[in-house]
Design a protein around this motif. Structure first.
Motif, PDB file in Angstrom:
ATOM      1  N   GLY A 222      -6.909   0.220 -39.506  1.00  0.00           N
ATOM      2  CA  GLY A 222      -7.938   1.096 -38.967  1.00  0.00           C
ATOM      3  C   GLY A 222      -9.301   0.477 -39.160  1.00  0.00           C
ATOM      4  O   GLY A 222      -9.420  -0.643 -39.641  1.00  0.00           O
ATOM      5  N   MET A 223     -10.358   1.228 -38.780  1.00  0.00           N
ATOM      6  CA  MET A 223     -11.721   0.738 -38.922  1.00  0.00           C
ATOM      7  C   MET A 223     -12.048   0.401 -40.378  1.00  0.00           C
ATOM      8  O   MET A 223     -12.865  -0.447 -40.656  1.00  0.00           O
ATOM      9  N   LYS A 224     -11.399   1.089 -41.291  1.00  0.00           N
ATOM     10  CA  LYS A 224     -11.793   0.914 -42.686  1.00  0.00           C
ATOM     11  C   LYS A 224     -10.776   0.145 -43.519  1.00  0.00           C
ATOM     12  O   LYS A 224     -10.922   0.035 -44.714  1.00  0.00           O
ATOM     13  N   SER A 225      -9.718  -0.372 -42.875  1.00  0.00           N
ATOM     14  CA  SER A 225      -8.745  -1.093 -43.691  1.00  0.00           C
ATOM     15  C   SER A 225      -9.409  -2.350 -44.265  1.00  0.00           C
ATOM     16  O   SER A 225     -10.157  -3.041 -43.592  1.00  0.00           O
ATOM     17  N   ALA A 226      -9.143  -2.588 -45.532  1.00  0.00           N
ATOM     18  CA  ALA A 226      -9.821  -3.675 -46.234  1.00  0.00           C
ATOM     19  C   ALA A 226      -9.294  -5.021 -45.768  1.00  0.00           C
ATOM     20  O   ALA A 226      -8.101  -5.196 -45.559  1.00  0.00           O
ATOM     21  N   LEU A 227     -10.227  -5.947 -45.545  1.00  0.00           N
ATOM     22  CA  LEU A 227      -9.850  -7.309 -45.228  1.00  0.00           C
ATOM     23  C   LEU A 227     -10.364  -8.197 -46.352  1.00  0.00           C
ATOM     24  O   LEU A 227     -11.442  -7.957 -46.882  1.00  0.00           O
ATOM     25  N   PRO A 228      -9.607  -9.228 -46.717  1.00  0.00           N
ATOM     26  CA  PRO A 228     -10.044 -10.116 -47.801  1.00  0.00           C
ATOM     27  C   PRO A 228     -11.146 -11.054 -47.309  1.00  0.00           C
ATOM     28  O   PRO A 228     -10.857 -12.057 -46.664  1.00  0.00           O
ATOM     29  N   PHE A 229     -12.416 -10.710 -47.611  1.00  0.00           N
ATOM     30  CA  PHE A 229     -13.521 -11.498 -47.066  1.00  0.00           C
ATOM     31  C   PHE A 229     -13.531 -12.924 -47.620  1.00  0.00           C
ATOM     32  O   PHE A 229     -13.945 -13.857 -46.939  1.00  0.00           O
ATOM     33  N   GLY A 230     -13.059 -13.091 -48.873  1.00  0.00           N
ATOM     34  CA  GLY A 230     -13.004 -14.436 -49.462  1.00  0.00           C
ATOM     35  C   GLY A 230     -12.123 -15.376 -48.653  1.00  0.00           C
ATOM     36  O   GLY A 230     -12.411 -16.574 -48.531  1.00  0.00           O
ATOM     37  N   THR A 231     -11.059 -14.833 -48.072  1.00  0.00           N
ATOM     38  CA  THR A 231     -10.174 -15.625 -47.227  1.00  0.00           C
ATOM     39  C   THR A 231     -10.931 -16.154 -46.011  1.00  0.00           C
ATOM     40  O   THR A 231     -10.794 -17.319 -45.635  1.00  0.00           O
ATOM     41  N   PHE A 232     -11.789 -15.291 -45.433  1.00  0.00           N
ATOM     42  CA  PHE A 232     -12.582 -15.717 -44.278  1.00  0.00           C
ATOM     43  C   PHE A 232     -13.688 -16.688 -44.696  1.00  0.00           C
ATOM     44  O   PHE A 232     -14.043 -17.595 -43.954  1.00  0.00           O
ATOM     45  N   LEU A 233     -14.248 -16.468 -45.901  1.00  0.00           N
ATOM     46  CA  LEU A 233     -15.262 -17.409 -46.405  1.00  0.00           C
ATOM     47  C   LEU A 233     -14.654 -18.805 -46.559  1.00  0.00           C
ATOM     48  O   LEU A 233     -15.312 -19.810 -46.270  1.00  0.00           O
ATOM     49  N   ALA A 234     -13.398 -18.864 -47.024  1.00  0.00           N
ATOM     50  CA  ALA A 234     -12.737 -20.169 -47.190  1.00  0.00           C
ATOM     51  C   ALA A 234     -12.609 -20.867 -45.833  1.00  0.00           C
ATOM     52  O   ALA A 234     -12.915 -22.051 -45.700  1.00  0.00           O
TER      53      ALA A 234
END
Ligand SMILES: [Zn+2]
Length: 255
Positions: A222-234
């Motif tokens: 959903g709109m608020k489901s958590a995504l691992p931002f560190g994974t995207f930073l990598a």
């Protein structure tokens, strides 16, 4: 060693390093020592013999199963080993021996561990990010990006995400970014300098948005489901470290 033998040796060494990165990925979230005891099957706890511990080869020879209990071995093990082998070979080929090679490889290894630990557990261990900030700053005295850019990178990287985190908390009254994210971007800043830190942040946000939209469209989040931002930073840091300067030149050339 130059030419093909050098690249092959770098790949072999990278596979061995990848095997150690697997240990870090498995044990850092558990808070156990990464040097003792030796590797064991996570399912039956049977200690592994040396020939079950050869990077990539053992996984193939065992056909992805523990020799004792036949439990499947996570595909993460050979994947990380192949990835590290490819990274070492490409970096050796690109940079040749020197401080820049060492700096990029240390950063790359840290990114592999952070990518996977954040993806699986939503944490970015301080045991990686804090020594990483120091290592990147020390390297910067001897190679790119120079210590001034490195120091600015630490401040810009850490500061920008900290500001976003506080703003989010202020608006939504909940934590959107983990406290690990800004330390991770500070680490990336230390290694890559402030310019490529901004590229990292833009790329990570772009990749994160695309993945988020895809998840919503496929109705798996959903709109608020958590995504691992560190994974995207990598992922963003890999883009920045490899083609970031060309991207910046192209982008700034548009004005
Ligand atoms: Zn087992």
């Amino acid at each position: 060693m130059t030419g093909l033998p050098g690249v092959v040796a770098a790949a072999a060494f990278g596979a061995v390093v990848g095997s150690f990165l697997n240990v870090c990925i498995h044990r850092l979230p558990l808070g156990t020592s990464i040097v003792w005891p030796g590797s064991a099957c996570p399912h039956c706890a049977r200690p592994l013999a040396w020939f079950e511990n050869v990077p990539i080869v053992s996984y193939l020879a065992l056909r992805g199963r523990c020799r004792g209990c036949r439990a499947p071995i996570s595909a993460r093990y050979p994947t990380v080993e192949v990835l590290a082998a490819a990274m070492f070979a490409l970096a050796w080929w690109q940079y040749g021996p020197g401080v820049l090679l060492a700096s990029r490889l240390v950063l790359g290894c840290a990114l592999i561990v952070l990518f996977e630990v954040d993806r699986e557990h939503f944490i970015l261990p301080h045991a990686i990010t804090l020594p990483g900030i120091v290592a990147g700053f020390v390297f910067s005295f001897f190679t790119e990006p120079g210590w001034q850019s490195s120091l600015l990178g630490i401040l810009v990287g850490g500061g920008s995400l900290l500001a976003v985190g506080y703003a989010y908390f202020w608006v939504r009254h909940e934590e959107g970014l983990g406290m690990g994210d800004f330390k991770m971007l500070a680490m990336i800043g230390a290694f890559l300098g402030w310019r490529l830190t901004l590229v990292t942040l833009m790329m990570a946000s772009l990749i994160g948005s695309i993945v988020g939209v895809l998840l919503i469209v496929s109705q798996r989040g959903g709109m608020k489901s958590a995504l691992p931002f560190g994974t995207f930073l990598a992922l963003g840091a890999v883009v920045a470290a490899t083609v970031g300067n060309s991207l910046l030149d192209w982008y700034l050339g548009q004005w």
